[in-house]
Structure formats: C-alpha cells, structure tokens
Design a protein around this motif. Structure first.
Motif, PDB file in Angstrom:
ATOM      1  N   ALA A 188       0.830  -1.202   0.000  1.00  0.00           N
ATOM      2  CA  ALA A 188       0.000   0.000   0.000  1.00  0.00           C
ATOM      3  C   ALA A 188       0.866   1.255   0.000  1.00  0.00           C
ATOM      4  O   ALA A 188       0.580   2.230  -0.710  1.00  0.00           O
ATOM      5  CB  ALA A 188      -0.939  -0.014   1.201  1.00  0.00           C
ATOM      6  N   ALA A 189       1.968   1.264   0.769  1.00  0.00           N
ATOM      7  CA  ALA A 189       2.866   2.421   0.806  1.00  0.00           C
ATOM      8  C   ALA A 189       3.540   2.620  -0.542  1.00  0.00           C
ATOM      9  O   ALA A 189       3.675   3.757  -1.034  1.00  0.00           O
ATOM     10  CB  ALA A 189       3.899   2.235   1.907  1.00  0.00           C
ATOM     11  N   ALA A 190       3.984   1.523  -1.172  1.00  0.00           N
ATOM     12  CA  ALA A 190       4.631   1.635  -2.476  1.00  0.00           C
ATOM     13  C   ALA A 190       3.658   2.164  -3.525  1.00  0.00           C
ATOM     14  O   ALA A 190       4.017   3.027  -4.346  1.00  0.00           O
ATOM     15  CB  ALA A 190       5.181   0.272  -2.897  1.00  0.00           C
ATOM     16  N   ALA A 191       2.428   1.670  -3.520  1.00  0.00           N
ATOM     17  CA  ALA A 191       1.428   2.147  -4.480  1.00  0.00           C
ATOM     18  C   ALA A 191       1.130   3.621  -4.262  1.00  0.00           C
ATOM     19  O   ALA A 191       0.995   4.400  -5.227  1.00  0.00           O
ATOM     20  CB  ALA A 191       0.157   1.313  -4.381  1.00  0.00           C
ATOM     21  N   GLY A 192       1.034   4.042  -3.023  1.00  0.00           N
ATOM     22  CA  GLY A 192       0.795   5.453  -2.723  1.00  0.00           C
ATOM     23  C   GLY A 192       1.947   6.331  -3.166  1.00  0.00           C
ATOM     24  O   GLY A 192       1.748   7.432  -3.700  1.00  0.00           O
ATOM     25  N   ALA A 193       3.187   5.857  -2.950  1.00  0.00           N
ATOM     26  CA  ALA A 193       4.358   6.637  -3.350  1.00  0.00           C
ATOM     27  C   ALA A 193       4.423   6.781  -4.864  1.00  0.00           C
ATOM     28  O   ALA A 193       4.698   7.873  -5.395  1.00  0.00           O
ATOM     29  CB  ALA A 193       5.628   5.975  -2.817  1.00  0.00           C
ATOM     30  N   VAL A 194       4.182   5.688  -5.591  1.00  0.00           N
ATOM     31  CA  VAL A 194       4.210   5.748  -7.060  1.00  0.00           C
ATOM     32  C   VAL A 194       3.120   6.681  -7.574  1.00  0.00           C
ATOM     33  O   VAL A 194       3.342   7.493  -8.481  1.00  0.00           O
ATOM     34  CB  VAL A 194       4.073   4.327  -7.654  1.00  0.00           C
ATOM     35  CG1 VAL A 194       3.802   4.384  -9.149  1.00  0.00           C
ATOM     36  CG2 VAL A 194       5.323   3.519  -7.358  1.00  0.00           C
ATOM     37  N   THR A 195       1.943   6.608  -7.003  1.00  0.00           N
ATOM     38  CA  THR A 195       0.856   7.486  -7.427  1.00  0.00           C
ATOM     39  C   THR A 195       1.192   8.943  -7.134  1.00  0.00           C
ATOM     40  O   THR A 195       0.962   9.830  -7.976  1.00  0.00           O
ATOM     41  CB  THR A 195      -0.456   7.085  -6.717  1.00  0.00           C
ATOM     42  OG1 THR A 195      -0.730   5.720  -6.994  1.00  0.00           O
ATOM     43  CG2 THR A 195      -1.616   7.948  -7.159  1.00  0.00           C
ATOM     44  N   GLY A 196       1.777   9.214  -5.967  1.00  0.00           N
ATOM     45  CA  GLY A 196       2.171  10.584  -5.621  1.00  0.00           C
ATOM     46  C   GLY A 196       3.233  11.124  -6.558  1.00  0.00           C
ATOM     47  O   GLY A 196       3.181  12.283  -6.994  1.00  0.00           O
ATOM     48  N   LEU A 197       4.219  10.289  -6.875  1.00  0.00           N
ATOM     49  CA  LEU A 197       5.261  10.723  -7.812  1.00  0.00           C
ATOM     50  C   LEU A 197       4.690  10.983  -9.197  1.00  0.00           C
ATOM     51  O   LEU A 197       5.087  11.930  -9.883  1.00  0.00           O
ATOM     52  CB  LEU A 197       6.369   9.673  -7.874  1.00  0.00           C
ATOM     53  CG  LEU A 197       7.284   9.588  -6.639  1.00  0.00           C
ATOM     54  CD1 LEU A 197       8.227   8.404  -6.767  1.00  0.00           C
ATOM     55  CD2 LEU A 197       8.057  10.883  -6.481  1.00  0.00           C
ATOM     56  N   LEU A 198       3.765  10.164  -9.641  1.00  0.00           N
ATOM     57  CA  LEU A 198       3.154  10.350 -10.957  1.00  0.00           C
ATOM     58  C   LEU A 198       2.363  11.657 -11.011  1.00  0.00           C
ATOM     59  O   LEU A 198       2.491  12.430 -11.978  1.00  0.00           O
ATOM     60  CB  LEU A 198       2.238   9.165 -11.289  1.00  0.00           C
ATOM     61  CG  LEU A 198       1.553   9.195 -12.649  1.00  0.00           C
ATOM     62  CD1 LEU A 198       2.592   9.137 -13.761  1.00  0.00           C
ATOM     63  CD2 LEU A 198       0.577   8.058 -12.781  1.00  0.00           C
ATOM     64  N   VAL A 202       4.424  19.060 -12.477  1.00  0.00           N
ATOM     65  CA  VAL A 202       5.653  19.771 -12.841  1.00  0.00           C
ATOM     66  C   VAL A 202       5.742  19.909 -14.361  1.00  0.00           C
ATOM     67  O   VAL A 202       6.119  20.977 -14.881  1.00  0.00           O
ATOM     68  CB  VAL A 202       6.892  19.038 -12.257  1.00  0.00           C
ATOM     69  CG1 VAL A 202       8.189  19.575 -12.867  1.00  0.00           C
ATOM     70  CG2 VAL A 202       6.909  19.188 -10.752  1.00  0.00           C
ATOM     71  N   ALA A 203       5.402  18.856 -15.111  1.00  0.00           N
ATOM     72  CA  ALA A 203       5.454  18.934 -16.573  1.00  0.00           C
ATOM     73  C   ALA A 203       4.470  19.974 -17.086  1.00  0.00           C
ATOM     74  O   ALA A 203       4.775  20.750 -18.009  1.00  0.00           O
ATOM     75  CB  ALA A 203       5.158  17.562 -17.176  1.00  0.00           C
ATOM     76  N   GLY A 204       3.308  20.023 -16.511  1.00  0.00           N
ATOM     77  CA  GLY A 204       2.317  21.018 -16.942  1.00  0.00           C
ATOM     78  C   GLY A 204       2.754  22.429 -16.631  1.00  0.00           C
ATOM     79  O   GLY A 204       2.604  23.342 -17.463  1.00  0.00           O
ATOM     80  N   LEU A 205       3.321  22.657 -15.457  1.00  0.00           N
ATOM     81  CA  LEU A 205       3.806  23.998 -15.101  1.00  0.00           C
ATOM     82  C   LEU A 205       5.008  24.390 -15.952  1.00  0.00           C
ATOM     83  O   LEU A 205       5.136  25.558 -16.373  1.00  0.00           O
ATOM     84  CB  LEU A 205       4.164  24.048 -13.614  1.00  0.00           C
ATOM     85  CG  LEU A 205       2.984  24.035 -12.652  1.00  0.00           C
ATOM     86  CD1 LEU A 205       3.471  23.945 -11.214  1.00  0.00           C
ATOM     87  CD2 LEU A 205       2.135  25.277 -12.844  1.00  0.00           C
ATOM     88  N   ALA A 206       5.897  23.432 -16.233  1.00  0.00           N
ATOM     89  CA  ALA A 206       7.071  23.735 -17.064  1.00  0.00           C
ATOM     90  C   ALA A 206       6.646  24.105 -18.471  1.00  0.00           C
ATOM     91  O   ALA A 206       7.193  25.043 -19.084  1.00  0.00           O
ATOM     92  CB  ALA A 206       8.012  22.532 -17.086  1.00  0.00           C
TER      93      ALA A 206
END
Length: 108
Positions: free
Chosen positions: A77-87, A93-97
């Motif tokens: 669950a922690a790994a899935a949450g971290a991957v989702t947060g990073l995505l 960031v890509a949209g703001l850039a």
C-alpha cells in the motif's frame, strides 16, 4: 426412529378409537390425542423428506487460521501510494514547465 413413531401413532389411534361416543367431555379427551397424532404424523413426514433429500452435508476439512494476514499489506500500500504521488507530481511539474516555457503570443 421411524418404528418408534409408528408404534406411538398406532397407540394414539387406538386411544382415539377407544374413547366412547357418549362421554360428556369428548372434545376435551380427544384434543390432546389428536394434537399428539398430528405431531407424530408431522415427524414421520419429516423423516420421509429427509430420506428423499439424502444424507446431510459433512465437514471434510476442519477450520484453520492462516498465520499471515492476506490483506492489508502495508508495504504494498505504501509503495502504491508513493508511485501514485510521484506520478501526480511529475504531471504537475510537466504542466507547469510547459506553461512557463510557452511563448506568450497573446500580447502581440
């Protein structure tokens, strides 16, 4: 069991037949006997239905407890949450850039 119930039913039917018709409280004497007769007939019918239905289900394997929980798994669950947060952060960031690097054509 069936033989016992049949013997009881025969006995009750003989008692009903033995009640003289001239008794003043005939209904009072017959009421418990007829109730018993109905009860015996019901039990005999239940036995007949049980014979038609076949044997009852039986437990083949005893109950057991699994030592490790199946769910929830905190690491997954922690790994899935971290991957989702990073995505989500990467898309933001890509949209703001892109917005910041786009030439401003509306001013001209």
């Amino acid at each position: 069991m069936r033989d016992y119930l049949n013997l009881q039913l025969t006995d009750v039917l003989q008692r009903i037949a033995a009640v003289p018709p001239g008794v003043a409280d005939r209904q009072g004497v017959l009421a418990p006997l007829t109730d018993r007769e109905q009860w015996l007939r019901t039990r005999l019918d239940e036995l007949a239905l049980a014979d038609l239905a076949g044997p009852a289900a039986s437990v083949l394997t005893g109950p057991y407890v699994d030592s490790d929980p199946v769910s929830p798994r905190p690491a997954v669950a922690a790994a899935a949450g971290a991957v989702t947060g990073l995505l989500v952060a990467a898309l933001l960031v890509a949209g703001l850039a892109r917005r910041m690097t786009r030439p401003d054509t509306e001013r001209a």
